[in-house]
Design an enzyme around this catalytic site. Structure first.
Site, mmCIF file in Angstrom:
data_model
loop_
_atom_site.group_PDB
_atom_site.id
_atom_site.type_symbol
_atom_site.label_atom_id
_atom_site.label_comp_id
_atom_site.label_asym_id
_atom_site.label_seq_id
_atom_site.Cartn_x
_atom_site.Cartn_y
_atom_site.Cartn_z
ATOM 1 N N LYS A 74 0.877 -1.225 -0.015
ATOM 2 C CA LYS A 74 -0.105 -0.213 -0.015
ATOM 3 C C LYS A 74 0.856 1.279 0.193
ATOM 4 O O LYS A 74 2.008 1.384 0.757
ATOM 5 C CB LYS A 74 -0.923 -0.098 1.281
ATOM 6 C CG LYS A 74 -2.106 1.130 1.249
ATOM 7 C CD LYS A 74 -2.840 1.024 2.472
ATOM 8 C CE LYS A 74 -4.257 1.729 2.472
ATOM 9 N NZ LYS A 74 -4.759 1.696 3.900
ATOM 10 N N SER A 90 -9.849 2.154 2.774
ATOM 11 C CA SER A 90 -8.820 2.912 1.917
ATOM 12 C C SER A 90 -7.917 1.972 1.073
ATOM 13 O O SER A 90 -7.326 2.171 0.062
ATOM 14 C CB SER A 90 -7.918 3.809 2.922
ATOM 15 O OG SER A 90 -7.249 3.181 3.503
ATOM 16 N N SER A 146 -9.707 -0.219 6.996
ATOM 17 C CA SER A 146 -9.126 -0.047 5.770
ATOM 18 C C SER A 146 -8.540 -1.409 5.045
ATOM 19 O O SER A 146 -8.222 -1.473 3.981
ATOM 20 C CB SER A 146 -8.127 0.973 5.810
ATOM 21 O OG SER A 146 -8.886 2.223 5.678
#
Ligand code: MG
Ligand code: ZN
Lengths: 493, 487, 99
Positions: B76, B151, B175
């Site tokens: 990420k 997210s 997330s």
């Protein structure tokens, strides 16, 4: 209107906030070094540059130093407290928040006893907490290097994150006209206490100790007035002057029916007065909250007790003891303390010098040199053992005062111990009477007129011949011996 | 020959260690897959082909061995990678190359795991749909017109699109888990402090937790074991051994849950979950009962305040954490025309560099921390946090784990929740309590609703990460895995 | 009643160093109002005697020893700088008063 007259109508209340940069090897929250004067931005890392993702870890030595300062100031040590974030934007503060302490300081509720003119005044300590220093900003384009008028600024973050201890007094009323002097004496005492702990070099001129001074006035019997905060007062003398000038300035406003604004003011060393800075009404809301990246500090009671037991002798106690031992006045002792020379003189005496001898060299030649170079006495290049050896040579008559100074120069220049410098430079008092007699006879022969005068009883003329002998022996003769020998040779003794 | 991108990490690791395939072949297969499909999925913000191949070659040379050596991974973009762009999907960090690796990235490298690239996300991890990425949304491989969750939508989509067998996510309010749920993949939020935050660009420091994402529970556990464990650079990192999550997952996979008590939270019922989500959850629950588990209803009366508390705590911390993005030391600087003051330039930089959701949260956080409001908002939210923690603690006296749907709704179409930010916040209704408490939780695919994946959440007590893996693997063995339609 | 006014949002934006546009102010004021009204529900919980939780891990006294570690090189430190001069970070003129 005189200062004394003002004090008949107004009572000052003062308060002091002092920031002390700790002398730890590394920063508060990262392992970067704290060396003074390093190349810009070479003592920085992801943590102290506030790079995205970096996290702080507290320096154990800084926490310990803060606790020791708190204990030396008779504070209670918190059993549990947290760091907090103080949020405001400023380019010298990489995270745009300062990691500090807010409503949970590490040390609270202490005091310092300060003696002025033989009277002891107790200054209450509200809190002692740990926080971090900011970077250094250079303002360019303006006339004076000041922020005002600058077209841009350049930031070096080497200092950002160095541990900083903040010591806040309780408001101190009731000092009357002595408030400026007591403020100064408090800061001096604080400096001595911290220096005795060995946790900071507490040099106001280098900024490792910085003072903000709060001052307010009220009429007798009335409530305390609105206070102003004078920022960055950077010498002991300025502490006294800043308080005095604020008392005078505020009284003028109050006399004219005006109001004091709560504001920060800047002290001007050159003019000896203050000018307005930021007004507190428009001050930002710091939005303090507990620092989530650090866990609480919960000093172990046994650890605190052991730190307390290991505290050094209080500087005031120690000064009184040493003053007695050295047989000097309070004033002399104060100047020794102000020069930061107490320890080094003590060590020199321990190495064998007389108190007077030790004091003479450290407070004279060496203090002058340290001042010129803006360095610590300890860094001046001579050790207590060397100074003691030098004084011994003088006491034994092997060096006169002038030669001793020359030898000391050699020692400081790194040429070795006094004996080595003497040998290498061929510096020794010439006491060999044979050699001296020859030099005296030579001087008499070279100056028959003067010799005649002396023989006729004009003893005062002897000085010229003594000078001549000293010159030929390059100062290595003992002037008194030369004089005696000369008079003897001329038959007038 | 087998399509290497379809294999699990555990199978890939075996093939590489026995020399049946090379790590370079495995990395190449995934890089080629990314090249083939990512223009449609947009899971990646940056692909590091050279770096991945180099790391794979080192494994092939025998320089690094280990349980996942040679298995590639996607990271990420909120986690720093030395010399490789790291933007947190924000304009304010466009082009920034960190001079250091996050601790978890160091561990991936030490484990010989080639990093394929950096995955898309909501800007600074604020969002539940990846629509708030400054670089455009990621599309859900199950339906390219729908959100992949957020997210960490990029990490989850990369797995679902077979672009990577493993991925790193971060979970502040869900997330990792919510994107896992809506993409039919597995995502675990470890115990807070169980994985290092050093190098994770902070959103909400007291909640942020990096964690593993994969397509199977065992793979998730294997990755968990690589990245977890004490880190002296993170003061909140737990100085204790990590529970053996891999063994727990393998135990669970045997399909025996005899004596395991599953708690369902009374207060979660009737909380607006879509019927299909509720149905898939209930069906799965029955399958767990068949494996020997017992279902107990527990009450967590303060869970209904979790969402409000979270949306005060997270924005407050973010308003402070994001203050460092000021155009002085790194990143974007806007409006510096030689006349403007620093204050103006900072404000213009932050205005230009942050997207609307980030600005909203900064403003809310600034408000909640203001002196006049602190006690009513931030202070009160922290007290609620205590009460939620107590709810968890008393529930775990009665049950071993708590279970719920991961998110109330399946992947929704783009744009359907952006106009009303609070509607977006509801996506995290079931995931947020765990973040406030600090315990571990995992989302496992459990079924489909209208052809879209539904996630099953398992929450365990703090430090009992192994327990959730056991239940998760048992569930997986009972319900199977779910394959998205071909891209 | 609105929890937050347009003026308040403007003030908060200034505090947060966000040069928001007029259009954003209008939009945010409405959205923030909805959000704040929702989150204000935390006030319904009676929690006077409840201690706040700032950290979910029960750790205390996490320290590092006072031993230097390697810093970044000067080049690496300045590598991300939008503007640098003479090894320092260059910034536009700073207003005379800190805010
Ligand atoms: Mg301070
Ligand atoms: Zn550093």
């Amino acid at each position: 209107m005189s200062y004394e007259e003002i004090l008949t109508r107004y009572e000052p209340v003062i308060g002091l906030e002092t920031h002390v940069e700790l002398g730890t090897a590394t920063k508060m929250f990262c392992g970067c070094k704290t060396d003074f004067g390093a190349e810009p931005n070479t003592q920085v890392c992801p943590v102290c540059l506030a790079l995205p993702g970096a996290l702080p870890v507290m320096n154990r030595a800084a926490i310990e130093a803060t606790i020791r300062i708190g204990l030396a100031l008779n504070c209670d040590i918190a059993e549990w407290c947290r760091m907090a974030r103080k949020n405001y934007f400023y380019p010298d503060m990489p995270k745009n928040f300062q990691t500090s302490q807010y409503d949970e300081p590490l040390c609270v509720d202490g005091y310092v006893d300060v003696e002025v003119d033989g009277v002891t005044h107790r200054i209450g300590i509200e809190r002692v907490h740990i926080e971090e220093d900011t970077g250094k900003t250079l303002h360019v384009g303006g006339a004076t290097g000041r922020i005002h008028g600058a077209t841009e600024s350049l930031v070096d973050y080497n200092r950002a994150g160095i541990p900083l201890v903040e010591i806040v007094t309780k408001p101190v009323p009731g000092l009357g006209g002595l408030a400026p002097e007591i403020a100064k004496a408090y800061v001096a005492e604080l400096r001595d206490i911290i220096r005795s702990l060995g946790v900071s070099d507490v040099r106001m001129e280098q900024g490792s100790m910085r003072c903000d001074v709060n001052t307010s006035l009220n009429r007798p019997g009335e409530e305390w007035g609105t206070r102003t905060e004078t920022k960055n007062v950077n010498s002991l003398r300025s502490v006294e002057r800043a308080v005095r000038s604020e008392i005078i300035r505020q009284s003028g406003i109050l006399d004219g029916g005006g109001k004091i604004h709560q504001e920060t003011r800047h002290f001007h060393e050159d003019r000896g007065d203050t000018s307005p800075g930021r007004s507190k009404e428009t001050a930002t809301d710091y939005r303090y909250f507990p620092e989530p990246d650090l866990v609480p500090i919960a000093p172990d009671a046994a650890w605190v007790a052991s730190l307390k037991a290991a505290l050094p002798e209080k500087p005031s106690t120690r000064r009184a003891r040493l003053r007695e031992e050295w047989g000097i006045s309070e004033l002399d002792m104060q100047s020794v303390a102000n020069a930061g020379a107490v320890e080094i003189i003590e060590e020199t005496i321990a190495a064998g010098a007389s108190p007077a001898g030790a004091r003479k060299w450290w407070m004279g030649e060496l203090a002058r040199r340290a001042n010129e170079l803006n360095i610590e006495l300890a860094a001046v290049g001579a050790t207590p053992a060397q100074v003691a050896a030098l004084q011994k040579l003088v006491d034994e008559g092997k060096l006169n005062d002038k030669l001793a100074r020359t030898v000391l120069e050699g020692v400081v220049a790194g040429e070795g111990d006094p004996a080595e410098v003497m040998a290498a430079r061929g510096l020794e008092v010439v006491n060999d009477t044979g050699a001296l007699t020859a030099a005296v006879d030579e001087a008499i022969a070279a100056n028959p007129d003067i010799a005649a005068k002396i023989r006729d009883g004009k003893i005062a003329a002897a000085g010229a011949l003594v000078g001549a002998v000293m010159k030929t022996t390059r100062g290595q003769a003992d002037a008194k011996t030369v004089r005696e020998l000369l008079l003897e040779r001329l038959g007038v003794s | 020959m087998t399509d290497l991108t379809r294999l699990s990490a555990s199978d890939l690791a075996k093939l590489i260690s026995t020399g049946e395939v090379s790590a370079v072949e495995v990395a190449t297969a995934h890089l080629d897959r990314i090249a083939a499909v990512d223009d449609r999925v947009h899971a990646f913000l940056h692909v590091d082909r050279a770096g991945a191949l180099e790391a794979a070659a080192a494994v092939d040379r025998g320089e690094i061995t280990g349980p996942l050596a040679g298995v590639p991974i996607a990271v990420k973009d909120v986690v720093t990678t030395k010399g490789v762009p790291t933007t947190a999907a924000s304009k304010i960090l466009e082009g920034w190359k960190p001079p250091y690796d996050a601790t978890i990235v160091e561990r991936l490298k030490k484990a010989g795991m080639p990093i394929l690239g950096k995955t898309n996300m909501d800007e600074f991890a604020m969002g539940s749909s990846t629509e708030y990425s400054a670089y455009g949304p990621t599309n859900n491989p199950w339906d390219l017109g729908r959100i992949p969750g957020g997210s960490g939508g990029g990490s989850a989509a990369a797995l679902a699109a077979y672009e990577a067998p493993l991925a790193i996510g971060t979970d502040t309010g869900g997330s990792i888990r919510q994107p896992g749920a809506v993409t039919g993949t597995v995502g675990a939020k470890p115990t807070y402090g169980g994985t290092s935050r050093y190098g994770l660009i902070a959103f909400s420091s007291s909640l942020d937790t990096p964690g593993p994402c994969a397509r199977t529970v065992e793979d998730t556990a294997l990755l968990h074991a690589v990245i977890a464990g004490h880190d002296p650079r993170d003061s909140t990192s737990i100085p204790q051994p990590v529970p053996d999550v891999v063994a727990a997952a393998r135990l669970g996979a045997t399909g025996d849950l005899t004596g395991v008590r599953l708690g369902i939270v009374k207060e979660f019922a009737g909380d607006g979950s879509e019927p299909g989500v509720t149905a898939a959850f209930q069906e799965s629950l029955q399958k767990l009962v068949k494996l020997g588990a017992e279902v107990v209803e527990v009450s967590c009366p303060h869970f209904e305040y979790a969402l409000p508390a979270y949306y005060l705590i997270a924005p407050s911390e973010c308003s402070s954490n994001l203050a460092r993005f000021d155009g002085v030391r790194y990143g974007l600087r806007a409006g510096d025309d030689g006349n403007r003051s620093l204050e103006e330039v900072m404000s213009l930089t932050r205005e230009a560099g942050f997207g609307p959701e980030v600005k909203r949260r900064i403003i809310i956080g600034t408000y909640a921390l203001s002196s006049g409001y602190y006690d009513a908002y931030y202070g009160q939210a922290q007290k609620v946090r205590t009460l939620i923690t107590r709810d968890f603690q008393s529930a775990f006296e009665k049950v071993d784990v708590l279970v719920s749907p991961t998110t109330p709704f399946v992947a929704f179409p783009f744009g359907s929740r952006t106009s009303d930010p609070y509607q977006m916040y509801l996506a995290d209704l079931f995931t947020i309590p765990t973040n406030l408490y600090g315990g571990p939780a995992i989302s496992v695919p459990c079924g489909l609703s209208e052809g879209l994946p539904v996630g099953f959440q398992i929450m365990a007590p703090t430090l009992a990460d192994d327990r959730m893996y056991r239940v998760a693997a048992a569930l997986e063995s009972a319900v199977g895995t779910f394959t998205p339609p071909a891209l | 009643m609105a929890a937050i006014s347009r003026e308040e949002v403007a003030h908060l934006a200034r505090l947060s160093r966000l040069a928001v546009t007029e259009e954003e102010l209008d939009r945010f004021a409405g959205q923030l109002d909805v959000i704040l009204q929702s989150v204000a529900r935390v006030g319904e919980v009676a929690a006077e005697d409840i201690p706040p939780t700032s950290h979910s891990v029960p750790l205390t006294n996490v320290y590092r020893e006072d031993v230097p570690t390697t810093s970044l090189t000067q080049d690496a430190a300045l590598s991300g700088a939008p503007d640098a001069y003479e090894s320092r970070f260059r910034v536009p003129r700073i207003l005379d008063e800190e805010d």
